[in-house]
Design a protein around this motif. Sequence first.
Motif, mmCIF file in Angstrom:
data_model
loop_
_atom_site.group_PDB
_atom_site.id
_atom_site.type_symbol
_atom_site.label_atom_id
_atom_site.label_comp_id
_atom_site.label_asym_id
_atom_site.label_seq_id
_atom_site.Cartn_x
_atom_site.Cartn_y
_atom_site.Cartn_z
ATOM 1 N N TRP A 1 0.816 -1.209 0.000
ATOM 2 C CA TRP A 1 0.000 0.000 0.000
ATOM 3 C C TRP A 1 0.853 1.263 0.000
ATOM 4 O O TRP A 1 0.321 2.385 -0.079
ATOM 5 C CB TRP A 1 -0.957 -0.019 1.192
ATOM 6 C CG TRP A 1 -1.871 -1.206 1.079
ATOM 7 C CD1 TRP A 1 -1.693 -2.440 1.623
ATOM 8 C CD2 TRP A 1 -3.060 -1.275 0.292
ATOM 9 N NE1 TRP A 1 -2.701 -3.274 1.240
ATOM 10 C CE2 TRP A 1 -3.562 -2.593 0.431
ATOM 11 C CE3 TRP A 1 -3.755 -0.368 -0.500
ATOM 12 C CZ2 TRP A 1 -4.730 -3.007 -0.207
ATOM 13 C CZ3 TRP A 1 -4.917 -0.769 -1.126
ATOM 14 C CH2 TRP A 1 -5.392 -2.089 -0.984
ATOM 15 N N HIS B 1 -0.449 -0.162 -4.524
ATOM 16 C CA HIS B 1 -1.843 0.218 -4.287
ATOM 17 C C HIS B 1 -1.889 1.638 -3.710
ATOM 18 O O HIS B 1 -1.948 1.840 -2.509
ATOM 19 C CB HIS B 1 -2.497 -0.772 -3.325
ATOM 20 C CG HIS B 1 -2.383 -2.196 -3.768
ATOM 21 N ND1 HIS B 1 -2.499 -2.586 -5.080
ATOM 22 C CD2 HIS B 1 -2.152 -3.339 -3.053
ATOM 23 C CE1 HIS B 1 -2.352 -3.903 -5.165
ATOM 24 N NE2 HIS B 1 -2.132 -4.376 -3.948
ATOM 25 N N GLY C 1 -4.096 4.160 -4.538
ATOM 26 C CA GLY C 1 -5.336 4.884 -4.786
ATOM 27 C C GLY C 1 -5.881 5.627 -3.586
ATOM 28 O O GLY C 1 -5.596 5.299 -2.430
ATOM 29 N N ASN C 2 -6.673 6.655 -3.873
ATOM 30 C CA ASN C 2 -7.379 7.424 -2.842
ATOM 31 C C ASN C 2 -8.706 6.723 -2.575
ATOM 32 O O ASN C 2 -9.492 6.507 -3.497
ATOM 33 C CB ASN C 2 -7.626 8.846 -3.342
ATOM 34 C CG ASN C 2 -8.230 9.752 -2.287
ATOM 35 O OD1 ASN C 2 -9.058 9.338 -1.483
ATOM 36 N ND2 ASN C 2 -7.837 11.016 -2.309
ATOM 37 N N SER D 1 -11.869 7.860 -4.371
ATOM 38 C CA SER D 1 -11.993 7.791 -5.826
ATOM 39 C C SER D 1 -12.902 6.635 -6.217
ATOM 40 O O SER D 1 -12.903 5.579 -5.578
ATOM 41 C CB SER D 1 -10.620 7.607 -6.470
ATOM 42 O OG SER D 1 -9.769 8.702 -6.167
ATOM 43 N N HIS E 1 -12.883 4.943 -9.154
ATOM 44 C CA HIS E 1 -12.308 3.932 -10.056
ATOM 45 C C HIS E 1 -11.704 2.780 -9.262
ATOM 46 O O HIS E 1 -11.728 2.771 -8.028
ATOM 47 C CB HIS E 1 -11.278 4.571 -10.989
ATOM 48 C CG HIS E 1 -10.278 5.440 -10.299
ATOM 49 N ND1 HIS E 1 -9.399 4.989 -9.350
ATOM 50 C CD2 HIS E 1 -10.040 6.781 -10.421
ATOM 51 C CE1 HIS E 1 -8.652 5.970 -8.925
ATOM 52 N NE2 HIS E 1 -9.022 7.088 -9.556
ATOM 53 N N TYR F 1 -8.709 1.827 -8.555
ATOM 54 C CA TYR F 1 -7.656 2.113 -7.574
ATOM 55 C C TYR F 1 -8.265 2.597 -6.250
ATOM 56 O O TYR F 1 -7.838 2.204 -5.162
ATOM 57 C CB TYR F 1 -6.693 3.168 -8.122
ATOM 58 C CG TYR F 1 -5.924 2.714 -9.329
ATOM 59 C CD1 TYR F 1 -4.720 2.018 -9.194
ATOM 60 C CD2 TYR F 1 -6.388 2.984 -10.614
ATOM 61 C CE1 TYR F 1 -4.011 1.600 -10.314
ATOM 62 C CE2 TYR F 1 -5.694 2.568 -11.732
ATOM 63 C CZ TYR F 1 -4.503 1.867 -11.579
ATOM 64 O OH TYR F 1 -3.807 1.453 -12.687
ATOM 65 N N GLY F 2 -9.257 3.469 -6.357
ATOM 66 C CA GLY F 2 -9.914 3.984 -5.167
ATOM 67 C C GLY F 2 -10.730 2.920 -4.462
ATOM 68 O O GLY F 2 -10.717 2.828 -3.226
ATOM 69 N N ARG G 1 -10.278 -0.252 -4.496
ATOM 70 C CA ARG G 1 -9.353 -1.200 -3.861
ATOM 71 C C ARG G 1 -8.876 -0.649 -2.503
ATOM 72 O O ARG G 1 -8.826 -1.365 -1.512
ATOM 73 C CB ARG G 1 -8.167 -1.441 -4.789
ATOM 74 C CG ARG G 1 -7.210 -2.531 -4.327
ATOM 75 C CD ARG G 1 -6.068 -2.644 -5.309
ATOM 76 N NE ARG G 1 -6.523 -3.139 -6.606
ATOM 77 C CZ ARG G 1 -6.005 -2.778 -7.782
ATOM 78 N NH1 ARG G 1 -5.023 -1.869 -7.821
ATOM 79 N NH2 ARG G 1 -6.445 -3.297 -8.899
ATOM 80 N N ALA G 2 -8.541 0.632 -2.483
ATOM 81 C CA ALA G 2 -8.085 1.248 -1.234
ATOM 82 C C ALA G 2 -9.221 1.306 -0.216
ATOM 83 O O ALA G 2 -9.016 1.047 0.979
ATOM 84 C CB ALA G 2 -7.546 2.653 -1.510
#
Length: 380
Positions: free
Chosen positions: A26, A30, A32-33, A36, A38, A40-41, A43-44
């Motif tokens: 992370w 990984h 992402g915000n 977000s 999308h 990436y987001g 997933r976070a």
Amino acid sequence: MTDPIYLDHNATTPVAPEVFAALAPWLQSHFGNPSSSHVYGRRAAQAVAQARAQVAGLIGAQPSEIVLTGCATEANNLALLGLARAADSRMRHLVISSIEHPAVAAPAQALRDQGWEVTVVGVDEFGRVSAAEVEQALRPDTALVSVMHANNEVGTLQPIAEIAALTRPRGILLHTDAAQSVGKLAVNVDALGVDLLTIAGHKFGAPKGIGALYVRAGTPILHLLHGADQERGLRPGTENVALIVALGAACALAAAELPSLSERLRTLRDRLHQRLVAGAPALQLNGHREHRLPNTLHVSFPGVTGRALLADAADTVAASLGSACHSEQDAVSGVLAAMGIDAARASGAVRLSVGRTTSTDDVERAAAALVASWARLNGH
């Protein structure tokens, strides 16, 4: 040269290998915000949700009751000041103990400066709060009682469940700073009966810079910072995903290890105590013999200062005089003073705290080094 044996786990702990393995991706892959939309987001956001559930699972809470913070100090401030902001204007009385960490004592003082009345309840010679004295301090306008779960210096455990049995029927909220106890012994918010509870990740295998505040559903509390709606608006700002994942991993690890870890720590602590008493028979234990953290040994060496002792043994043992969060000074610790310990005994005090990385050999060598330093300083 090899590093000295680390006996200061109450100050901070090494990051557990399992925790580091969980957080490392992370920091790079990984990124992402969580806000977000999308992949990436998302997933976070999923990682934050999983970590929140792991924190909740360790203390018997619901994930929605966990507010992730930057540290235990922030959590304590949010608990006291956030509740004060939400309290009825007629309820402006707070009760704390005389041995609270500055992260509770300082916001309590800030409330006093704002016109709140603050009652400070004392402790006995073992550093333990009396539930009966807390009851005597309660008033019709008492909004909150804040008593730490385990003292960071002497390790004494407080009768939180007994205090909760007094506050809950009166509709008074109860907060406990459990920074030192979570991860070292079983902690359950319903068994304790608390409305708010503070967690410090770096006290049990997570990195520094991450903590949490448990807020029981329905507890009135308002934000201190203004911003977006992260953490239900109570802690706005983009989440530190890597450290949140680390906190979750540390909680999952603790849940898997307890209570066997507690017993192992207790065995190491008692072995260390036995070895020290054998070499320095006049050694005095500070704190409660039974009701204390399984890893904490706070003792006074006769005829020397704790500072001189640790300096002499520094090549072999790394330990502390007391809380790492207090300024360097030779004055009697506020905790020891509250316990009524005299200056001579207090000056010889050291705090020795073992952890999950401590071995039996570490204890044996550390004890031998401390006894040798004590004897040398006493001219033996």
